[in-house]
Design an enzyme around this catalytic site. Sequence first.
Site, short mmCIF file in Angstrom:
data_model
loop_
_atom_site.label_atom_id
_atom_site.label_comp_id
_atom_site.label_asym_id
_atom_site.label_seq_id
_atom_site.Cartn_x
_atom_site.Cartn_y
_atom_site.Cartn_z
N GLU A 73 -0.73 -89.56 -2.74
CA GLU A 73 -0.70 -88.78 -3.99
C GLU A 73 -1.79 -87.72 -4.11
O GLU A 73 -1.63 -86.75 -4.87
CB GLU A 73 -0.76 -89.72 -5.20
CG GLU A 73 -2.10 -90.42 -5.41
CD GLU A 73 -2.07 -91.37 -6.61
OE1 GLU A 73 -1.21 -92.26 -6.65
OE2 GLU A 73 -2.91 -91.19 -7.50
N ASP A 124 4.00 -95.37 -10.27
CA ASP A 124 3.10 -94.44 -10.95
C ASP A 124 2.00 -94.01 -10.00
O ASP A 124 1.22 -93.10 -10.30
CB ASP A 124 2.49 -95.10 -12.19
CG ASP A 124 1.62 -94.14 -12.98
OD1 ASP A 124 2.15 -93.07 -13.39
OD2 ASP A 124 0.43 -94.41 -13.20
N HIS A 168 0.87 -90.72 -11.66
CA HIS A 168 -0.37 -91.40 -12.04
C HIS A 168 -0.74 -91.10 -13.50
O HIS A 168 -1.90 -90.77 -13.80
CB HIS A 168 -1.53 -91.02 -11.11
CG HIS A 168 -2.53 -92.13 -10.93
ND1 HIS A 168 -3.03 -92.50 -9.72
CD2 HIS A 168 -3.10 -92.97 -11.83
CE1 HIS A 168 -3.89 -93.50 -9.87
NE2 HIS A 168 -3.93 -93.81 -11.16
N ILE A 179 -5.24 -105.49 -16.99
CA ILE A 179 -3.93 -104.84 -17.18
C ILE A 179 -2.80 -105.86 -17.03
O ILE A 179 -1.88 -105.90 -17.85
CB ILE A 179 -3.78 -103.67 -16.18
CG1 ILE A 179 -4.84 -102.60 -16.47
CG2 ILE A 179 -2.37 -103.08 -16.26
CD1 ILE A 179 -4.97 -101.53 -15.40
N ARG A 215 -1.94 -99.22 -7.35
CA ARG A 215 -2.47 -98.34 -6.31
C ARG A 215 -1.37 -98.12 -5.28
O ARG A 215 -0.74 -99.09 -4.82
CB ARG A 215 -3.69 -98.96 -5.61
CG ARG A 215 -4.99 -98.80 -6.36
CD ARG A 215 -5.48 -97.34 -6.38
NE ARG A 215 -6.62 -97.12 -7.24
CZ ARG A 215 -6.57 -96.71 -8.51
NH1 ARG A 215 -5.42 -96.50 -9.09
NH2 ARG A 215 -7.68 -96.49 -9.18
#
Length: 332
Positions: free
Chosen positions: A263, A258, A295, A155, A234
């Site tokens: 979460e 994100d 996310h 990524i 994360r």
Amino acid sequence: KIYAYSIRKDEEPYLKEWAAAHPEVDVDYTSDLLTPETAKQAAGADGVVVYQQLDYTPETLRVLADEGITKVSLRNVGVDNIDMATAKKLGFEITNVPVYSPNAIAEHAAIQTARILRQTKALDRKIASGDLRWAPTIGREVRDQTVGVIGTGHIGQVYMQIMEGFGAKVIAYDVFHDPKLEAAGYYVDSLDDIYAQSDVVSLHVPALKNTIKMINDSTLAKMKDDAVLVNVSRGALVDTDAVVRALDSGKLFGFVMDTYEDEVGVFNVDWRGKDFPDARLKDLIDRPNVLVTPHTAFYTTHAVRNMVVKAFDNNLALVNGEAPATPVKVEP
Ligand code: NAD
């Protein structure tokens, strides 16, 4: 026969596409999660395909094994919710999908980075309220920024390319040096170099012992004034309270998140008409210079298709006694 659990509406077309391309396979599915109660639904299948945050408990695995099913293919990356000791004892074979679309996550990070720099959230709110004045919502051009990328894996590398496309100067840090990036001179020597030189710091490392809460009061203090922090990786990488302090003091110009420490059970839930459970998250969502997404960086048609198709390909390989593309080590 392959039986799939927890199939969402948006996954159905890709499941049907795969089934049509494999007429020799009897494909059946449910939206139910895989639990000790639902495991019996797979009776008669040779393998199962599944994706859930819920634990794959010893009991769930035992019920599956009692049905003669020990070939399990995940549509996602993470395997930490599988009881590996039981899986090993019962002879399970497991696969995952470690790479489904690095571009999906990198593109989201890049879009949000540009949005923060151009203050689009504040501008949208102003415009919606009828205030069409320019000041003080002035933007910063991406090409004027030094972007520090922490983690140059799948990524991180795509994010680097997109940010370079915008004209940014990109520097990087990783414990492992990719030879191509090394030759091109991207790497700085230390994380401190990233913090000292970057206008934008973007995290693309996994949550490990030495990366958890790597962004904290002390590392934030090392960053440039008006830095932008991007975390689509994360939640655990960031001490969120420290980030709130840095936003309050004006040290940080903006924050892209994100992923969030707390979460689980909060993201991907419809909270309309209910009490929102997390005051800190609500505060972050309300801030004009914080971009919160639940996310969803990965959540594109391209990625979802790959998650479904690659998981079914893996499961068929297991069922046929062939080597799957991405096996998981079944080790406690
Ligand atoms: P990857 O394994 O390809 O790359 C991770 C990189 O981090 C590697 O190059 C590795 O050497 C480096 N690294 C590991 N420990 C490090 C350390 N202590 N310091 C510096 N570098 C270190 O992984 P990827 O596919 O690029 O994914 C990166 C992150 O993105 C993962 O944490 C993953 O959980 C997250 N992710 C988020 C979403 C989303 O929807 N938001 C989706 C998929 C993945």
